[in-house]
Design a protein around this motif. Structure first.
Motif, PDB file in Angstrom:
ATOM      1  N   PRO A  61      90.730  92.774  36.763  1.00  0.00           N
ATOM      2  CA  PRO A  61      91.155  91.369  36.659  1.00  0.00           C
ATOM      3  C   PRO A  61      90.525  90.535  37.775  1.00  0.00           C
ATOM      4  CG  PRO A  61      93.046  92.867  36.747  1.00  0.00           C
ATOM      5  CD  PRO A  61      91.828  93.664  37.035  1.00  0.00           C
ATOM      6  N   PHE A  62      90.350  89.248  37.508  1.00  0.00           N
ATOM      7  CA  PHE A  62      89.831  88.339  38.525  1.00  0.00           C
ATOM      8  C   PHE A  62      90.917  88.074  39.569  1.00  0.00           C
ATOM      9  CE2 PHE A  62      86.967  86.052  35.255  1.00  0.00           C
ATOM     10  CZ  PHE A  62      85.970  86.978  35.455  1.00  0.00           C
ATOM     11  N   ILE A  63      90.503  87.736  40.769  1.00  0.00           N
ATOM     12  CA  ILE A  63      91.426  87.201  41.765  1.00  0.00           C
ATOM     13  C   ILE A  63      91.461  85.699  41.532  1.00  0.00           C
ATOM     14  CG2 ILE A  63      91.848  86.795  44.205  1.00  0.00           C
ATOM     15  CD1 ILE A  63      92.223  89.648  43.664  1.00  0.00           C
ATOM     16  N   CYS A  64      92.657  85.155  41.383  1.00  0.00           N
ATOM     17  CA  CYS A  64      92.825  83.717  41.193  1.00  0.00           C
ATOM     18  C   CYS A  64      93.306  83.131  42.509  1.00  0.00           C
ATOM     19  CB  CYS A  64      93.818  83.436  40.071  1.00  0.00           C
ATOM     20  SG  CYS A  64      93.982  81.674  39.742  1.00  0.00           S
ATOM     21  N   HIS A  65      92.448  82.348  43.144  1.00  0.00           N
ATOM     22  CA  HIS A  65      92.779  81.749  44.432  1.00  0.00           C
ATOM     23  C   HIS A  65      93.644  80.521  44.206  1.00  0.00           C
ATOM     24  CE1 HIS A  65      89.955  84.359  46.511  1.00  0.00           C
ATOM     25  NE2 HIS A  65      89.192  84.205  45.450  1.00  0.00           N
ATOM     26  N   GLY A  66      94.725  80.451  44.945  1.00  0.00           N
ATOM     27  CA  GLY A  66      95.635  79.327  44.824  1.00  0.00           C
ATOM     28  C   GLY A  66      95.836  78.640  46.157  1.00  0.00           C
ATOM     29  N   ARG A  67      96.601  77.581  46.140  1.00  0.00           N
ATOM     30  CA  ARG A  67      96.839  76.815  47.351  1.00  0.00           C
ATOM     31  C   ARG A  67      97.643  77.618  48.368  1.00  0.00           C
ATOM     32  NH1 ARG A  67     100.121  71.470  46.779  1.00  0.00           N
ATOM     33  NH2 ARG A  67      98.672  71.124  45.092  1.00  0.00           N
ATOM     34  N   SER A  68      98.649  78.343  47.900  1.00  0.00           N
ATOM     35  CA  SER A  68      99.504  79.054  48.851  1.00  0.00           C
ATOM     36  C   SER A  68      99.475  80.569  48.693  1.00  0.00           C
ATOM     37  CB  SER A  68     100.939  78.551  48.726  1.00  0.00           C
ATOM     38  OG  SER A  68     101.390  78.751  47.410  1.00  0.00           O
ATOM     39  N   SER A  69      98.843  81.071  47.642  1.00  0.00           N
ATOM     40  CA  SER A  69      98.748  82.522  47.473  1.00  0.00           C
ATOM     41  C   SER A  69      97.627  82.843  46.493  1.00  0.00           C
ATOM     42  CB  SER A  69     100.073  83.093  46.950  1.00  0.00           C
ATOM     43  OG  SER A  69     100.282  82.674  45.626  1.00  0.00           O
ATOM     44  N   HIS A  70      97.306  84.113  46.412  1.00  0.00           N
ATOM     45  CA  HIS A  70      96.318  84.588  45.452  1.00  0.00           C
ATOM     46  C   HIS A  70      97.032  85.497  44.459  1.00  0.00           C
ATOM     47  CE1 HIS A  70      93.599  82.810  48.164  1.00  0.00           C
ATOM     48  NE2 HIS A  70      93.494  83.819  48.995  1.00  0.00           N
ATOM     49  N   ARG A  71      96.572  85.468  43.230  1.00  0.00           N
ATOM     50  CA  ARG A  71      97.155  86.286  42.170  1.00  0.00           C
ATOM     51  C   ARG A  71      96.034  86.930  41.383  1.00  0.00           C
ATOM     52  NH1 ARG A  71     100.083  81.148  39.854  1.00  0.00           N
ATOM     53  NH2 ARG A  71      98.158  80.361  40.648  1.00  0.00           N
ATOM     54  N   TYR A  72      96.397  87.905  40.567  1.00  0.00           N
ATOM     55  CA  TYR A  72      95.433  88.470  39.638  1.00  0.00           C
ATOM     56  C   TYR A  72      95.454  87.656  38.354  1.00  0.00           C
ATOM     57  CZ  TYR A  72      95.144  92.658  42.527  1.00  0.00           C
ATOM     58  OH  TYR A  72      94.938  93.534  43.549  1.00  0.00           O
ATOM     59  N   LEU A  73      94.277  87.365  37.822  1.00  0.00           N
ATOM     60  CA  LEU A  73      94.162  86.732  36.509  1.00  0.00           C
ATOM     61  C   LEU A  73      93.737  87.827  35.542  1.00  0.00           C
ATOM     62  CD1 LEU A  73      94.109  84.364  34.555  1.00  0.00           C
ATOM     63  CD2 LEU A  73      91.828  83.811  35.383  1.00  0.00           C
ATOM     64  N   ASP A  74      94.710  88.368  34.834  1.00  0.00           N
ATOM     65  CA  ASP A  74      94.457  89.487  33.925  1.00  0.00           C
ATOM     66  C   ASP A  74      94.307  88.948  32.508  1.00  0.00           C
ATOM     67  OD1 ASP A  74      94.028  92.060  33.189  1.00  0.00           O
ATOM     68  OD2 ASP A  74      96.035  92.787  33.680  1.00  0.00           O
ATOM     69  N   THR A  75      93.422  89.537  31.750  1.00  0.00           N
ATOM     70  CA  THR A  75      93.187  89.109  30.379  1.00  0.00           C
ATOM     71  C   THR A  75      92.738  90.308  29.547  1.00  0.00           C
ATOM     72  OG1 THR A  75      92.124  87.437  28.981  1.00  0.00           O
ATOM     73  CG2 THR A  75      90.770  88.434  30.701  1.00  0.00           C
ATOM     74  N   ILE A  76      92.381  90.042  28.325  1.00  0.00           N
ATOM     75  CA  ILE A  76      91.934  91.109  27.429  1.00  0.00           C
ATOM     76  C   ILE A  76      90.500  90.841  26.980  1.00  0.00           C
ATOM     77  CG2 ILE A  76      94.246  91.660  26.612  1.00  0.00           C
ATOM     78  CD1 ILE A  76      93.760  89.932  24.204  1.00  0.00           C
ATOM     79  N   ARG A  77      89.898  91.865  26.399  1.00  0.00           N
ATOM     80  CA  ARG A  77      88.555  91.742  25.830  1.00  0.00           C
ATOM     81  C   ARG A  77      88.673  91.884  24.317  1.00  0.00           C
ATOM     82  NH1 ARG A  77      84.228  92.720  29.575  1.00  0.00           N
ATOM     83  NH2 ARG A  77      83.023  93.530  27.844  1.00  0.00           N
ATOM     84  N   TYR A  78      88.097  90.909  23.616  1.00  0.00           N
ATOM     85  CA  TYR A  78      88.129  90.908  22.149  1.00  0.00           C
ATOM     86  C   TYR A  78      86.835  91.509  21.616  1.00  0.00           C
ATOM     87  CZ  TYR A  78      91.937  87.498  22.415  1.00  0.00           C
ATOM     88  OH  TYR A  78      93.116  86.858  22.672  1.00  0.00           O
ATOM     89  N   PRO A  79      86.905  92.376  20.596  1.00  0.00           N
ATOM     90  CA  PRO A  79      85.679  92.903  19.994  1.00  0.00           C
ATOM     91  C   PRO A  79      85.162  91.976  18.895  1.00  0.00           C
ATOM     92  CG  PRO A  79      87.568  94.018  19.068  1.00  0.00           C
ATOM     93  CD  PRO A  79      88.105  93.048  20.092  1.00  0.00           C
ATOM     94  N   CYS A  80      83.839  91.869  18.834  1.00  0.00           N
ATOM     95  CA  CYS A  80      83.192  91.127  17.749  1.00  0.00           C
ATOM     96  C   CYS A  80      82.401  92.134  16.924  1.00  0.00           C
ATOM     97  CB  CYS A  80      82.268  90.048  18.306  1.00  0.00           C
ATOM     98  SG  CYS A  80      81.337  89.179  17.026  1.00  0.00           S
TER      99      CYS A  80
END
Length: 165
Positions: A61-80
């Motif tokens: 997952p990406f690290i999502c930088h925020g104003r007061s903290s950082h979080r993980y930006l988790d998502t899925i991968r779609y098949p084509c």
């Protein structure tokens, strides 16, 4: 000649504070968030061959930088099926192909190549285009300090009211 000793059985692991820290996460699964939405393949620019039932979680997952903290930006991968590749739910090329604009309206993050920035931090930076970086840094540091002070005040009020056990 040096003979190495083998250890058999469970090995003792040193514990660190990070072992007990769980970073908060943002989970972006657009086909579950937006009813009836099927993302478009960024290569073929259509959603006809994208299977929303055969998705897999991303490995990193990406690290999502925020104003007061950082979080993980988790998502899925779609098949084509057409291009035989997978694409992330956060792929901006895919989101740009949404004719309704519903995805961009709900996805409030700026995605870079390997990380993301949340809307609050982005607006703080964009509002000051002519300020030097050190002034923006001092401003953001003051914002974080003020948030910390507000959180402490809120906690003290809760303690005084008996809301905290």
């Amino acid at each position: 000649m040096h003979i190495r000793k083998e250890v058999i059985g469970p090995q003792a692991k040193k514990l660190a504070a990070e072992d007990f820290y769980i970073k908060s996460s943002i989970v972006w699964v657009p086909h579950l968030i937006i009813r009836g939405f099927i993302p478009c393949c960024p290569l073929f620019k259509s959603n006809g061959q994208v299977y929303v039932t055969k998705w897999v979680w991303v490995n990193l997952p990406f690290i999502c930088h925020g104003r007061s903290s950082h979080r993980y930006l988790d998502t899925i991968r779609y098949p084509c099926k057409q291009c035989k590749k997978r694409f992330r739910g956060t792929d901006l090329r895919s989101m740009a192909l949404d004719p309704t604009g519903a995805v961009r309206g709900k996805f409030r993050f700026y995605v870079l190549k390997r990380c993301a920035v949340d809307e609050d931090l982005l607006l703080d930076i964009v509002k000051r285009p002519n300020q030097p970086t050190d002034q923006i840094y001092r401003h953001l540091r003051a914002v974080v300090a003020q948030k910390f002070i507000n959180d402490v005040i809120e906690l003290l009020i809760d303690i005084k009211l008996g809301n905290v056990v």
